[in-house]
Design an enzyme around this catalytic site. Structure first.
Site, PDB file in Angstrom:
ATOM      1  N   GLY A   9       1.731   5.001   2.073  1.00 36.75           N
ATOM      2  CA  GLY A   9       0.830   5.460   3.127  1.00 36.75           C
ATOM      3  C   GLY A   9       0.486   4.249   3.978  1.00 36.75           C
ATOM      4  O   GLY A   9      -0.201   3.338   3.503  1.00 36.75           O
ATOM      5  N   ALA A  10       1.018   4.228   5.199  1.00 34.80           N
ATOM      6  CA  ALA A  10       0.779   3.071   6.084  1.00 34.80           C
ATOM      7  C   ALA A  10      -0.252   3.431   7.151  1.00 34.80           C
ATOM      8  O   ALA A  10      -0.202   2.945   8.269  1.00 34.80           O
ATOM      9  CB  ALA A  10       2.088   2.612   6.725  1.00 34.80           C
ATOM     10  N   ASN A  12      -4.570   4.155   7.932  1.00 34.66           N
ATOM     11  CA  ASN A  12      -5.719   3.230   7.994  1.00 34.66           C
ATOM     12  C   ASN A  12      -5.996   2.542   6.660  1.00 34.66           C
ATOM     13  O   ASN A  12      -6.128   1.321   6.609  1.00 34.66           O
ATOM     14  CB  ASN A  12      -6.967   3.999   8.441  1.00 34.66           C
ATOM     15  CG  ASN A  12      -6.944   4.280   9.927  1.00 34.66           C
ATOM     16  OD1 ASN A  12      -6.320   3.542  10.702  1.00 34.66           O
ATOM     17  ND2 ASN A  12      -7.620   5.330  10.337  1.00 34.66           N
ATOM     18  N   VAL A  13      -6.081   3.331   5.589  1.00 30.31           N
ATOM     19  CA  VAL A  13      -6.413   2.727   4.289  1.00 30.31           C
ATOM     20  C   VAL A  13      -5.239   1.878   3.788  1.00 30.31           C
ATOM     21  O   VAL A  13      -5.414   0.731   3.369  1.00 30.31           O
ATOM     22  CB  VAL A  13      -6.753   3.808   3.231  1.00 30.31           C
ATOM     23  CG1 VAL A  13      -7.045   3.161   1.881  1.00 30.31           C
ATOM     24  CG2 VAL A  13      -7.936   4.656   3.675  1.00 30.31           C
ATOM     25  N   GLY A  14      -4.031   2.441   3.862  1.00 30.05           N
ATOM     26  CA  GLY A  14      -2.863   1.765   3.307  1.00 30.05           C
ATOM     27  C   GLY A  14      -2.547   0.459   4.024  1.00 30.05           C
ATOM     28  O   GLY A  14      -2.328  -0.579   3.376  1.00 30.05           O
ATOM     29  N   HIS A 176     -15.840  11.620  -7.249  1.00 27.62           N
ATOM     30  CA  HIS A 176     -15.999  11.064  -5.899  1.00 27.62           C
ATOM     31  C   HIS A 176     -16.359  12.205  -4.955  1.00 27.62           C
ATOM     32  O   HIS A 176     -15.518  12.792  -4.318  1.00 27.62           O
ATOM     33  CB  HIS A 176     -14.669  10.408  -5.491  1.00 27.62           C
ATOM     34  CG  HIS A 176     -14.768   9.635  -4.216  1.00 27.62           C
ATOM     35  ND1 HIS A 176     -15.819   8.820  -3.901  1.00 27.62           N
ATOM     36  CD2 HIS A 176     -13.909   9.547  -3.173  1.00 27.62           C
ATOM     37  CE1 HIS A 176     -15.608   8.262  -2.724  1.00 27.62           C
ATOM     38  NE2 HIS A 176     -14.467   8.692  -2.264  1.00 27.62           N
TER      39      HIS A 176
HETATM   40  N1  APR Z   1       4.827   9.699   1.868  1.00 31.81           N
HETATM   41  C1  APR Z   1       4.347   8.584   2.428  1.00 31.81           C
HETATM   42  N2  APR Z   1       3.361   8.578   3.344  1.00 31.81           N
HETATM   43  C2  APR Z   1       2.841   9.744   3.699  1.00 31.81           C
HETATM   44  C3  APR Z   1       3.302  10.969   3.160  1.00 31.81           C
HETATM   45  C4  APR Z   1       4.346  10.911   2.192  1.00 31.81           C
HETATM   46  N3  APR Z   1       4.830  12.012   1.607  1.00 31.81           N
HETATM   47  N4  APR Z   1       2.582  11.966   3.718  1.00 31.81           N
HETATM   48  C5  APR Z   1       1.717  11.412   4.584  1.00 31.81           C
HETATM   49  N5  APR Z   1       1.863  10.064   4.582  1.00 31.81           N
HETATM   50  C6  APR Z   1       1.169   9.061   5.376  1.00 31.81           C
HETATM   51  C7  APR Z   1       0.886   9.484   6.813  1.00 31.81           C
HETATM   52  O1  APR Z   1       2.066   9.431   7.608  1.00 31.81           O
HETATM   53  C8  APR Z   1      -0.166   8.478   7.236  1.00 31.81           C
HETATM   54  O2  APR Z   1       0.389   7.326   7.838  1.00 31.81           O
HETATM   55  O3  APR Z   1      -0.123   8.767   4.860  1.00 31.81           O
HETATM   56  C9  APR Z   1      -0.834   8.087   5.897  1.00 31.81           C
HETATM   57  C10 APR Z   1      -2.291   8.455   5.824  1.00 31.81           C
HETATM   58  O4  APR Z   1      -2.961   7.662   6.737  1.00 31.81           O
HETATM   59  P1  APR Z   1      -4.239   8.128   7.565  1.00 31.81           P
HETATM   60  O5  APR Z   1      -3.991   9.455   8.161  1.00 31.81           O
HETATM   61  O6  APR Z   1      -4.626   7.006   8.460  1.00 31.81           O
HETATM   62  O7  APR Z   1      -5.353   8.349   6.442  1.00 31.81           O
HETATM   63  P2  APR Z   1      -6.230   7.211   5.732  1.00 31.81           P
HETATM   64  O8  APR Z   1      -7.508   7.036   6.456  1.00 31.81           O
HETATM   65  O9  APR Z   1      -5.387   6.028   5.471  1.00 31.81           O
HETATM   66  O10 APR Z   1      -6.583   7.952   4.364  1.00 31.81           O
HETATM   67  C11 APR Z   1      -5.571   8.208   3.417  1.00 31.81           C
HETATM   68  O11 APR Z   1      -7.068   7.963   1.554  1.00 31.81           O
HETATM   69  O12 APR Z   1      -9.373   7.674   1.536  1.00 31.81           O
HETATM   70  C12 APR Z   1      -8.324   8.585   1.422  1.00 31.81           C
HETATM   71  O13 APR Z   1      -9.304  10.681   2.146  1.00 31.81           O
HETATM   72  C13 APR Z   1      -8.384   9.654   2.468  1.00 31.81           C
HETATM   73  O14 APR Z   1      -6.735  11.086   1.478  1.00 31.81           O
HETATM   74  C14 APR Z   1      -6.959  10.133   2.492  1.00 31.81           C
HETATM   75  C15 APR Z   1      -6.170   8.863   2.184  1.00 31.81           C
END
Ligand code: APR
Length: 308
Positions: A9-10, A12-14, A176
């Site tokens: 997951g790249a 915000n969090v990743g 959580h």
């Molecule tokens: N494989 C890899 N990456 C994926 C997949 C997958 N199958 N499906 C979705 N993603 C990626 C998206 O493309 C996106 O870049 O996961 C990323 C999620 O990023 P954001 O939408 O910015 O979400 P974020 O704020 O990072 O939160 C991610 O963490 O805190 C929790 O509730 C939050 O469940 C959420 C997760």
């Protein structure tokens, strides 16, 4: 330093977690994975170009596949969708369960000995999905939530007391969500019980604000959820594992009789070291805290049962 840490997951969090892992030089290689073509590659390259300024040699590589992640020591799963205003974490369940399942299967195939830290929400249920899909023992599947909830609680307390965040010891247990259990009986400032320093009514307001800490940020952002503190929380757990620190942190762990509960992930005090979860610490709870933890467990079991 370990050889390889993968962040799936790249978003915000990743991406923020990957940057923090690299800046702390916790791994020789940091692999950033996402399904969106170009995003992990672009972010990874940008981050790697900050290395000569921030002075780290961890090599960040972005990819859409899992070949590069092979034999990762630790995998942080942040893939999924984030909350929007008015949504609860449970509203994300079915979408994120599918994503976390797919990701976990890939992780089990390519990094069978890794330790997995789940961040995707709803956290406690996503940990269960990851544990089932990887087949890993409970020592190697942990969830990041308690560290974040505790950090929010500590930040609010430090602000109210006008003191350093460093001196505030506290622990938030449970799931959580709105039912999380901030342990007032274990909250102190340099060893001084919090109840000696603060009116109970002020403390109750802080506890309430902590419970809604994530929603408060979602309401401001409107298009996403918190990520600076969540990524810091995931990296604190990662650092404890990489450096075998034996830190005691509140993490989501699979319960096998601890606190009188079985067969669910719940936030409890965990000792983290190089093997992952090394021990769950069972602390004494007041009757009210015990009841609150039971209710919190029910709030985790309910969506778990709905999982298709
Ligand atoms: N494989 C890899 N990456 C994926 C997949 C997958 N199958 N499906 C979705 N993603 C990626 C998206 O493309 C996106 O870049 O996961 C990323 C999620 O990023 P954001 O939408 O910015 O979400 P974020 O704020 O990072 O939160 C991610 O963490 O805190 C929790 O509730 C939050 O469940 C959420 C997760």
């Amino acid at each position: 330093m370990v050889n390889k840490i993968t962040v799936v997951g790249a978003g915000n969090v990743g991406a923020t977690a990957a940057q923090r892992v690299a800046e702390k030089e916790l791994a020789k290689q940091v692999i950033l994975v996402d399904i969106v073509e170009g995003v992990p590659q672009g972010k990874g390259l940008d981050q790697w170009q900050s290395a000569p300024i921030e002075l780290y040699d961890s090599r960040i590589i972005g990819t859409n596949g899992y070949d590069e992640t092979e034999n990762s020591d630790i995998v942080i799963i942040t893939a999924g969708i984030a909350r929007k205003p008015g949504m609860s974490r449970d509203d994300l369940m079915n979408t994120n369960a599918g994503i976390v399942k797919t990701v976990s299967e890939q992780v089990a195939r390519t990094s069978p000995n890794s330790i997995v830290i789940v961040v995707s929400n709803p956290l406690d249920v996503m940990c269960y999905v990851a544990k089932k899909a990887t087949g890993f023992p409970r020592e190697r599947v942990l969830g990041m939530a308690g560290v974040l909830d505790t950090a929010r609680y500590r930040a609010f307390l430090a602000e109210a007391l006008d003191c350093s965040v460093r001196d505030i010891q506290a622990m938030v247990l449970g799931g959580h969500g709105d039912t999380m259990v901030p342990l007032i009986s274990y909250t102190s400032v340099s060893g001084i019980p919090i109840t000696q320093l603060m009116e109970r009514s002020v403390l109750d307001k802080i506890v309430d604000r902590t419970r809604n800490g994530g929603a408060e940020i979602v309401a401001f952002l409107k298009t996403g959820s918190a990520y600076y503190a969540p990524s810091a929380g995931a990296v604190q757990m990662t650092e404890a594992i990489v450096n075998d620190q034996k830190r005691i942190l509140p993490c989501a762990a699979w319960l096998e009789g601890e606190y009188g509960m079985n067969g669910l992930f719940l936030g409890v005090p965990c000792k983290l070291g190089r093997k992952g979860l090394e021990k769950i610490i069972e602390v004494e709870l007041t009757p009210a805290e015990r009841v609150a933890l039971g209710k919190s467990a029910d709030a985790v079991r309910e969506p778990m049962a709905k999982l298709s």
